[in-house]
Design an enzyme around this catalytic site. Structure first.
Site, PDB file in Angstrom:
ATOM      1  N   GLY A  60      -5.079  21.890  47.892  1.00 38.74           N
ATOM      2  CA  GLY A  60      -5.452  23.199  47.363  1.00 38.74           C
ATOM      3  C   GLY A  60      -4.702  24.324  48.051  1.00 38.74           C
ATOM      4  N   GLN A  65      -3.383  33.161  50.435  1.00 37.46           N
ATOM      5  CA  GLN A  65      -2.524  32.452  51.393  1.00 37.46           C
ATOM      6  C   GLN A  65      -1.048  32.781  51.199  1.00 37.46           C
ATOM      7  OE1 GLN A  65      -4.678  28.460  50.706  1.00 37.46           O
ATOM      8  NE2 GLN A  65      -3.964  28.374  52.824  1.00 37.46           N
ATOM      9  N   CYS A 110      -5.743  23.303  56.963  1.00 32.14           N
ATOM     10  CA  CYS A 110      -5.452  24.441  56.087  1.00 32.14           C
ATOM     11  C   CYS A 110      -3.984  24.800  56.241  1.00 32.14           C
ATOM     12  CB  CYS A 110      -6.340  25.620  56.496  1.00 32.14           C
ATOM     13  SG  CYS A 110      -6.015  27.135  55.559  1.00 32.14           S
ATOM     14  N   LEU A 111      -3.318  25.103  55.144  1.00 31.79           N
ATOM     15  CA  LEU A 111      -1.892  25.448  55.159  1.00 31.79           C
ATOM     16  C   LEU A 111      -1.630  26.709  55.969  1.00 31.79           C
ATOM     17  CD1 LEU A 111      -1.133  24.787  51.379  1.00 31.79           C
ATOM     18  CD2 LEU A 111      -0.624  23.277  53.317  1.00 31.79           C
ATOM     19  N   HIS A 153     -13.560  25.132  50.027  1.00 27.50           N
ATOM     20  CA  HIS A 153     -12.576  25.613  51.003  1.00 27.50           C
ATOM     21  C   HIS A 153     -11.719  26.729  50.380  1.00 27.50           C
ATOM     22  CE1 HIS A 153      -9.453  24.800  54.297  1.00 27.50           C
ATOM     23  NE2 HIS A 153      -8.788  25.552  53.431  1.00 27.50           N
ATOM     24  N   GLU A 154     -11.251  26.505  49.145  1.00 29.92           N
ATOM     25  CA  GLU A 154     -10.394  27.505  48.488  1.00 29.92           C
ATOM     26  C   GLU A 154     -11.191  28.746  48.084  1.00 29.92           C
ATOM     27  OE1 GLU A 154      -7.400  26.979  49.012  1.00 29.92           O
ATOM     28  OE2 GLU A 154      -7.602  24.852  49.465  1.00 29.92           O
ATOM     29  N   HIS A 157     -11.428  31.119  50.821  1.00 31.69           N
ATOM     30  CA  HIS A 157     -10.235  31.964  51.030  1.00 31.69           C
ATOM     31  C   HIS A 157     -10.328  33.260  50.225  1.00 31.69           C
ATOM     32  CE1 HIS A 157      -7.711  29.709  53.718  1.00 31.69           C
ATOM     33  NE2 HIS A 157      -7.673  28.630  52.948  1.00 31.69           N
TER      34      HIS A 157
END
Ligand code: 4LI
Ligand code: NI
Length: 188
Positions: A60, A65, A110-111, A153-154, A157
């Site tokens: 994701g 981000q 996480c990215l 999680h997304e 964000h």
């Protein structure tokens, strides 16, 4: 094409902002944004492209981000992961959820986070979600397992929340009440 240099890292203020809703129907630019986000997660799961472009794998990614404070994210699970989900979620929300919780036994990555932050991240085990797709069509679906974890999680964000905000600071691996552990790691 989104590359790692386009992804902002923890400490950047955008990651702590509440993102703005998108107008439906989507503008051409917003639609392109959604397509790019989905392409990133797909590319990042392709061995060749991952290596060629030095992509970090993810299931994701959310618009904040890449420093775009809008309520849109993409999720993609390859068939080989046992899941079969690929979506762009616009103005997503959770309309109901289980009392039962779930967490990844290996913790979350996480990215936008270049370190490992160990600990359990309690999430809802099952969620019913609503949102709009890239065609501006409303969707409603039930998710469980890794897709449910990743959706939450997304969605976090979009609200300026990082996964480690949910980790018990005194005892990162403290037993989570009324929770199921998800052990299965995707891929091969
Ligand atoms: C290669 C090719 C072990 C460590 C196990 C890898 C294709 C961690 C898990 C992947 C961990 C793919 C993932 C997330 C975790 C860990 C995300 C590998 C990509 C597993 C996805 C959003 C949290 C999602 C399960 C610190 C970038 N993804 N692993 N967490 N995979 N992946 N998250 N946790 N421990 N993050 O990271 O996309 S929800 Cl698909
Ligand atoms: Ni993340």
């Amino acid at each position: 094409m989104i590359l790692m240099k386009d992804i902002i890292r923890e400490g950047h203020p955008t990651l702590r902002q509440k993102a703005q809703e998108l107008q439906i129907p989507l503008s051409a630019d917003d639609r392109k944004l959604g397509e790019e986000l989905l392409q990133y997660v797909k590319n990042s799961q392709d061995d060749e492209l991952m290596e060629k472009y030095d992509l970090r794998p993810g299931v994701g990614i959310a618009a904040p981000q890449i420093n775009v404070s809008k309520r849109i994210f993409a999720l993609h699970f390859d068939e080989q992961s046992g899941e079969n989900l690929s979506l762009v979620a616009v103005n997503p929300k959770i309309v109901s959820h289980s009392v039962e919780k779930a967490y990844l036994s290996s913790g979350e990555g996480c990215l936008s986070v270049d370190r490992s932050v160990p600990g359990y991240v309690p999430r809802y085990a099952r969620i019913t979600v609503k949102g709009f797709d890239l065609d501006g069509k409303e969707f409603k679906m039930r998710l469980k397992g890794l897709p449910a974890i990743a959706f939450q999680h997304e969605l976090d964000h979009l609200n300026g929340i990082m996964f480690y905000d949910h980790i018990n600071p005194k005892d990162p691996f403290h037993e989570v009440e009324n929770a199921v552990a998800i052990d299965r790691v995707t891929v091969e």
